[in-house]
Write a protein that holds these residues in place. Structure first.
Motif, PDB file in Angstrom:
ATOM      1  N   LYS A 143       0.803  -1.226   0.000  1.00 48.84           N
ATOM      2  CA  LYS A 143       0.000   0.000   0.000  1.00 48.84           C
ATOM      3  C   LYS A 143       0.830   1.267   0.000  1.00 48.84           C
ATOM      4  N   LYS A 144       2.122   1.149   0.168  1.00 42.97           N
ATOM      5  CA  LYS A 144       3.011   2.298   0.085  1.00 42.97           C
ATOM      6  C   LYS A 144       4.394   1.793  -0.290  1.00 42.97           C
ATOM      7  N   LEU A 145       5.227   2.683  -0.762  1.00 42.46           N
ATOM      8  CA  LEU A 145       6.549   2.277  -1.211  1.00 42.46           C
ATOM      9  C   LEU A 145       7.526   2.267  -0.041  1.00 42.46           C
ATOM     10  N   ALA A 146       7.187   1.453   0.945  1.00 43.27           N
ATOM     11  CA  ALA A 146       8.036   1.241   2.112  1.00 43.27           C
ATOM     12  C   ALA A 146       7.690  -0.135   2.666  1.00 43.27           C
ATOM     13  N   ASP A 178      19.575  -4.624   2.120  1.00 50.70           N
ATOM     14  CA  ASP A 178      20.884  -4.148   1.655  1.00 50.70           C
ATOM     15  C   ASP A 178      20.694  -3.304   0.383  1.00 50.70           C
ATOM     16  N   ASN A 179      21.101  -3.814  -0.781  1.00 51.04           N
ATOM     17  CA  ASN A 179      21.046  -3.036  -2.017  1.00 51.04           C
ATOM     18  C   ASN A 179      19.631  -2.919  -2.558  1.00 51.04           C
ATOM     19  N   SER A 180      19.420  -1.856  -3.332  1.00 57.17           N
ATOM     20  CA  SER A 180      18.112  -1.638  -3.962  1.00 57.17           C
ATOM     21  C   SER A 180      18.294  -0.751  -5.175  1.00 57.17           C
ATOM     22  N   GLU A 181      17.302  -0.767  -6.051  1.00 54.00           N
ATOM     23  CA  GLU A 181      17.279   0.075  -7.239  1.00 54.00           C
ATOM     24  C   GLU A 181      15.863   0.597  -7.448  1.00 54.00           C
ATOM     25  N   PHE A 182      15.752   1.850  -7.901  1.00 51.45           N
ATOM     26  CA  PHE A 182      14.458   2.437  -8.244  1.00 51.45           C
ATOM     27  C   PHE A 182      14.512   2.853  -9.705  1.00 51.45           C
ATOM     28  N   TRP A 183      13.627   2.250 -10.500  1.00 49.95           N
ATOM     29  CA  TRP A 183      13.548   2.520 -11.930  1.00 49.95           C
ATOM     30  C   TRP A 183      12.261   3.291 -12.216  1.00 49.95           C
ATOM     31  N   LEU A 184      12.356   4.270 -13.106  1.00 52.05           N
ATOM     32  CA  LEU A 184      11.189   5.088 -13.447  1.00 52.05           C
ATOM     33  C   LEU A 184      11.159   5.297 -14.955  1.00 52.05           C
ATOM     34  N   SER A 185       9.943   5.192 -15.505  1.00 56.41           N
ATOM     35  CA  SER A 185       9.750   5.396 -16.936  1.00 56.41           C
ATOM     36  C   SER A 185       9.259   6.818 -17.189  1.00 56.41           C
ATOM     37  N   TYR A 232       5.234   4.512 -15.083  1.00 58.51           N
ATOM     38  CA  TYR A 232       5.582   3.173 -14.587  1.00 58.51           C
ATOM     39  C   TYR A 232       6.837   3.261 -13.726  1.00 58.51           C
ATOM     40  N   PHE A 233       6.817   2.559 -12.600  1.00 56.70           N
ATOM     41  CA  PHE A 233       7.994   2.495 -11.738  1.00 56.70           C
ATOM     42  C   PHE A 233       8.249   1.042 -11.344  1.00 56.70           C
ATOM     43  N   GLU A 234       9.477   0.766 -10.905  1.00 59.05           N
ATOM     44  CA  GLU A 234       9.864  -0.568 -10.471  1.00 59.05           C
ATOM     45  C   GLU A 234      10.952  -0.448  -9.403  1.00 59.05           C
ATOM     46  N   ILE A 235      10.797  -1.230  -8.341  1.00 62.28           N
ATOM     47  CA  ILE A 235      11.769  -1.258  -7.252  1.00 62.28           C
ATOM     48  C   ILE A 235      12.313  -2.675  -7.140  1.00 62.28           C
ATOM     49  N   LEU A 236      13.617  -2.804  -7.086  1.00 64.95           N
ATOM     50  CA  LEU A 236      14.280  -4.083  -6.824  1.00 64.95           C
ATOM     51  C   LEU A 236      15.027  -3.969  -5.506  1.00 64.95           C
ATOM     52  N   HIS A 237      14.886  -4.994  -4.676  1.00 69.31           N
ATOM     53  CA  HIS A 237      15.528  -4.970  -3.362  1.00 69.31           C
ATOM     54  C   HIS A 237      16.051  -6.355  -3.040  1.00 69.31           C
ATOM     55  N   LYS A 238      17.257  -6.420  -2.482  1.00 61.46           N
ATOM     56  CA  LYS A 238      17.863  -7.690  -2.063  1.00 61.46           C
ATOM     57  C   LYS A 238      18.337  -7.573  -0.627  1.00 61.46           C
ATOM     58  N   GLN A 239      17.953  -8.565   0.176  1.00 59.23           N
ATOM     59  CA  GLN A 239      18.310  -8.615   1.591  1.00 59.23           C
ATOM     60  C   GLN A 239      18.972  -9.947   1.901  1.00 59.23           C
ATOM     61  N   ASP A 240      20.080  -9.896   2.662  1.00 61.33           N
ATOM     62  CA  ASP A 240      20.734 -11.131   3.081  1.00 61.33           C
ATOM     63  C   ASP A 240      20.218 -11.530   4.457  1.00 61.33           C
ATOM     64  N   ASP A 241      21.005 -12.284   5.194  1.00 56.22           N
ATOM     65  CA  ASP A 241      20.557 -12.778   6.494  1.00 56.22           C
ATOM     66  C   ASP A 241      21.069 -11.941   7.655  1.00 56.22           C
ATOM     67  N   VAL A 247      13.173  -1.285   2.752  1.00 60.39           N
ATOM     68  CA  VAL A 247      13.370  -0.520   1.525  1.00 60.39           C
ATOM     69  C   VAL A 247      12.234   0.491   1.437  1.00 60.39           C
ATOM     70  N   GLU A 248      12.577   1.734   1.110  1.00 61.14           N
ATOM     71  CA  GLU A 248      11.572   2.783   0.971  1.00 61.14           C
ATOM     72  C   GLU A 248      12.029   3.777  -0.083  1.00 61.14           C
ATOM     73  N   VAL A 249      11.070   4.343  -0.803  1.00 60.09           N
ATOM     74  CA  VAL A 249      11.326   5.333  -1.839  1.00 60.09           C
ATOM     75  C   VAL A 249      10.653   6.631  -1.427  1.00 60.09           C
ATOM     76  N   GLY A 250      11.427   7.708  -1.412  1.00 59.66           N
ATOM     77  CA  GLY A 250      10.899   9.019  -1.073  1.00 59.66           C
ATOM     78  C   GLY A 250      10.987   9.970  -2.249  1.00 59.66           C
ATOM     79  N   TRP A 251      10.161  11.019  -2.216  1.00 56.49           N
ATOM     80  CA  TRP A 251      10.194  12.059  -3.240  1.00 56.49           C
ATOM     81  C   TRP A 251       9.924  13.407  -2.603  1.00 56.49           C
TER      82      TRP A 251
END
Length: 929
Positions: A143-146, A178-185, A232-241, A247-251
């Motif tokens: 429901k939110k980008l967090a 850990d790492n993440s990416e935010f893609w926007l069209s 269109y937007f896309e978020i990729l997130h990877k978490q280890d142990d 992960v959250e996206v702000g504007w």
């Protein structure tokens, strides 16, 4: 001059807006009725890249924090609320009430795909997941980008549409651990999405929740957005142990001093509704640069020798030699190896001890050298007495930075891992078991402890070479070189008789720098070739110790402890002598190995066959072949030679050669031949004259053709797989079978899937739509039962002279798998249990880090006639549980006189997969051993 009534219009804004909307609705209705033209409203609008032009064009203005101070009045909020209502009314007038419901359903959410139990902390590692991005473990919404699920070892893909609340320039930022990416069209098309901001690329970078300014890559440049459009937007997130996952996206508007705010539900919408779709339905999932194309830095070669091209991999495509050319090339001889245990009542799961390994030439590079860096206890250096003089006790202590080691005053001081007679507490470790076991222990845990015990044993300077001699003496009692009757003797009595022969080893004669108790060759007298007459066998191979080593009491020092017994001073700079040298003997790892099935070492590859032996055998065979066919064949390459050793009778070889016929065509030869070492008067082998022949009367070896040991080139192979609620793996299995058929053009195989009421996909429809040459779909009610599922699948096969391959679902097959199965299955003679490499968490076939499953026999090829003869699967005992059914089947296969061929196959992998939610909670796994 007339003035425009601005004040009146402002007061009556709501009524005017309502009038405009109603007029527009009437106009759209008129166009729809009279001209058949209207706005395209597709409920699955993600599929056709269409949108709700009316409903989702609007975005609510409910958050005053995103406006300037002059825009935060109550009238502004009222106008936004009225506008909301008017647009929903317009939706209702143009496409009905259902359109309004869909508007509300899609608004305020984004699609969330979860990829479970996948190690690593970088986005590059997420892209290596076999099922990314089309087959996630879970499809849900957010429901939110967090997102902060408080979990570990997972990856996320969040995608949807972004709806700006105003026209203007925005700045974005992402924060994650850990790492993440935010893609926007720049528009609503996923194909145009571009990487905007990210946290790290190496997997070592992370931020705290809400920390939007730690890295330069987190903040974007100015991005101009228009409120009447969606993006269109896309978020990729990877978490280890490790760490606190989030992960959250702000504007924020691109103005100085403003804070980033998390993008809330008011400004996002779904890309598509997945609630009613099956898990194998993937056409709606967006195809983007972020999720489908690996970045350049991801395409790094693994470097393992096993991944490099080998002639074995594609030899199946070479035309086969005419079988008539091979008839009567060699004289026929009886094939009856001494190690077959037909009708011998072996104990439960004891069949593991009667499986032998084959030697291979040339090197197939199945030895996992990249794993040996982590398992250094597999490395040894044997120093002779002369070398002892070069590196004496004091010198060694000085080199390694330790005090001079002391001799143990009592044998009990030695670590228990240095005695091969106490290595096993059961016939085999329970860590690996069959191919489908529910839980598996970390194979490196015991090895890490062994590394630490090596340090202690090195200080004690103890080397149990006399224990090896005891194993050699016991092997003469077991006697794979004797008759089957000698195998029946009690091994416990043999151990008791052998114990007096154990002597205290001479501590000053050998220096041991690494420990490996499973090697049973005398290091001071190595065999010149890996084909000794005496078979090196471990004593616990025939009699595993049922009592495990006792756990150390509280306060005691464990042999696997990381603590040091004595303080080890550091390097002294003034004592370093750079002119110090020492001498070593050439080290050949293969000379120290034998063909017994080692159930502990899971990184060593296939046994290597000496080149001199291969050249000698093939020279004789090529001479006979050309003598019979008029000298028309030239040997181009030795593709593969496999040897099964039997020092009492003879050695069986599978020779695969690339030949040139008459200097024109290239052909392949793949044939079993036999080198008879001991034979009777007529040149045939028999049990009687072999056992009674005096050892002082050797006979010259005879190269012959073993009777009833020819494999069929075109026999049908049936892959039998039971499944339940494993949609992503079933789809992957079907795709792999399609690729196998496409690459090999081989029509002589089929897949039989026994489905235990899967609900996450329509398995039968997926098979029907596939391009596999043959398939059989069987549906069974109730809980998942592997044994019953395999038996049901085999029962549907009508041709008893075809091959059944009992298969697992999570397997990556090499292209030569069909040929490998056919070559190593001979009706009434041979069954095939290939050793699969278990990929570790986060590993893929392109980067195969893992270990060989030396204990598992769940992947098993056998002729249906032989399968029926031994009684099939044990469906009664393994009805409500699973695990151990493959070992029980192996016992009966051996008792019926079949050999089980055991080889590591190149590029044959078992995918790492999550055990969470597999099949049914009522199914129970039985621990093996």
């Amino acid at each position: 001059m007339l003035r425009f009534p601005v004040k009146k219009i402002r007061k009556q804004f709501k009524l005017l807006l309502l009038l405009v909307l109603l007029t527009s609705a009437v106009w759209f209705t008129y166009l729809h009725i009279n001209q058949g033209k209207t706005i395209k409203l597709h409920f699955n609008y993600g599929k056709g890249r269409e949108s709700f032009k009316v409903c989702l064009l609007f975005h609510p203005d409910g958050s005053p924090g995103h406006h300037k101070s002059e825009d935060t009045s109550d009238s502004r909020e009222d106008e936004a609320a009225v506008t909301n209502l008017m647009l929903l009314l317009l939706c209702a007038l143009t496409c009905g009430l259902s359109c309004v419901i869909v508007c509300l359903q899609f608004k305020g959410q984004a699609n969330l795909h979860v990829f479970e139990d996948w190690c690593g902390s970088s986005i590059a590692q997420l892209r290596k997941n076999l099922h990314f991005p089309l087959y996630p473990h879970t499809r849900t919404t957010v429901k939110k980008l967090a997102v902060a699920p408080k979990w570990k070892n997972y990856g996320l893909r969040i995608f949807g549409f972004l709806h700006p609340y105003r026209d203007g320039d925005f700045q974005f930022s992402v924060s994650s651990d850990d790492n993440s990416e935010f893609w926007l069209s720049p528009d609503e098309s996923p194909l145009n999405a571009r990487l905007l901001v990210y946290v790290g690329q190496l997997g070592t970078e992370w931020t705290a929740p809400g920390e939007f300014s730690k890295f330069r890559s987190q903040s974007s440049k100015s991005v101009h957005l228009i409120s009447s459009r969606r993006y269109y937007f896309e978020i990729l997130h990877k978490q280890d142990d490790k760490g606190s996952d989030h992960v959250e996206v702000g504007w924020r508007p691109f103005l100085p001093g403003l804070k980033y705010e998390v993008i809330d539900s008011a400004y996002i919408s779904l890309y598509t509704d997945e609630s009613s779709l099956k898990m194998n339905s993937v056409d709606h999932i967006p195809q983007t640069l972020a999720s489908h194309i690996r970045l350049l830095e991801d395409n790094v070669l693994h470097g393992a020798d096993m991944l490099k091209p080998d002639p074995r991999d594609t030899f199946y495509s070479t035309p086969m030699i005419d079988p008539s050319r091979l008839e009567n090339v060699l004289p026929a001889c009886l094939y009856s190896p001494t190690y077959v245990v037909k009708d011998f009542p072996i104990a439960r799961y004891q069949g593991l001890q009667f499986v032998y390994l084959s030697f291979v030439y040339p090197n197939d590079f199945t030895r996992l050298t990249h794993m040996e860096r982590e398992n250094k206890w597999h490395y040894f250096v044997y120093l002779s007495e002369k070398e002892e003089e070069v590196v004496d006790t004091e010198d060694e202590a000085e080199i390694i930075g330790t005090q001079s080691p002391k001799k143990p005053s009592h044998p009990s001081q030695t670590s228990h891992t240095s005695n091969p007679s106490h290595q096993h507490s059961k016939p085999g470790p329970t860590q690996a078991g069959g191919e489908e076991e529910e839980e598996e222990e970390d194979p490196n845990e015991e090895e890490e402890g062994a590394v630490n015990s090596i340090v202690h044993r090195r200080e004690r300077r103890h080397f149990p070479h006399s224990d090896r001699q005891m194993g050699r003496d016991l092997d003469r009692d077991w006697g794979r070189d004797h008759t089957k009757g000698s195998i029946r003797q009690d091994t416990r009595m043999g151990i008791k008789e052998a114990q007096p022969r154990v002597h205290q080893p001479d501590m000053d004669s050998v220096v041991r720098s690494r420990s490996l108790s499973w090697i049973h060759t005398d290091p001071q007298q190595p065999d010149p070739e890996p084909n000794p007459v005496d078979i090196d066998r471990d004593t616990n191979r025939s009699n595993p110790d049922p009592d495990p080593e006792p756990e150390p009491e509280e306060g005691e020092m464990s042999d696997y402890s990381y603590e040091e017994v004595e303080a080890r001073p550091g390097w002294a700079e003034e004592s370093i002598n750079w002119q110090r040298t020492f001498s070593v003997n050439p080290m050949d790892f293969e000379l120290l190995r034998s063909d017994w099935n080692d159930l502990r070492c899971n990184v060593s590859g296939n046994l290597q066959l000496a080149e001199s032996e291969v050249v000698d055998v093939l020279a004789q065979y090529m001479e006979k072949l050309n003598e019979h066919n008029g000298g028309i064949y030239t040997l181009l390459r030795i593709i593969n030679v496999e040897k099964r050793r039997d020092s009492a009778r003879g050695n069986r070889y599978l020779v695969e050669l690339e030949l040139m016929e008459r200097g024109r065509s290239v052909l392949r030869l793949s044939e079993y031949i036999y080198l008879l070492l001991h034979r009777g008067r007529q040149g045939e082998e028999s049990l009687e004259n072999t056992d009674s022949a005096p050892a002082s009367a050797p006979a010259s070896p005879l190269l012959c053709q073993p009777v009833m040991l020819q494999w069929r080139r075109d026999v049908m192979v049936h892959f039998v797989v039971p499944v339940k609620n494993q949609a992503r793996w079933v789809q992957q299995f079907i795709s792999d079978m399609e690729n196998l058929h496409r690459q090999t053009k081989d029509d002589n195989f089929s897949i039989i899937i026994v489905d235990f009421e899967s609900e996450d996909m329509d398995v039968e429809q997926a098979l029907r739509e596939s391009s596999v040459p043959r398939y059989e779909y069987l549906r069974r009610e109730g809980n998942f039962e592997r044994s019953a599922g395999l038996q049901i699948g085999v029962d549907t096969i009508e041709d008893s002279h075809s091959i059944v391959f009992l298969c697992d679902l999570h397997i990556h097959f090499p292209l030569n798998i069909l040929e490998s199965i056919r070559k190593h299955c001979v009706e009434g003679r041979l069954a095939f249990a290939p050793i699969v490499m278990r990929l570790s968490c986060g590993s893929s076939p392109q980067e195969p880090d893992g270990y060989w499953e030396v204990n598992g026999f769940g992947l098993f090829g056998i002729y249906k006639s032989d399968f029926d003869k031994i009684g099939g699967m044990n469906t009664e005992e393994f009805k409500d549980r699973w695990g151990g059914e493959d070992w029980e089947l192996l016992d009966r296969v051996l008792q019926n006189g079949l050999e089980v061929e055991r080889l590591r196959l190149r590029n044959f992998f078992h995918y790492y997969h999550s055990k969470r939610g597999m099949w049914n909670a009522q199914n129970k796994k039985t621990p093996k051993g």
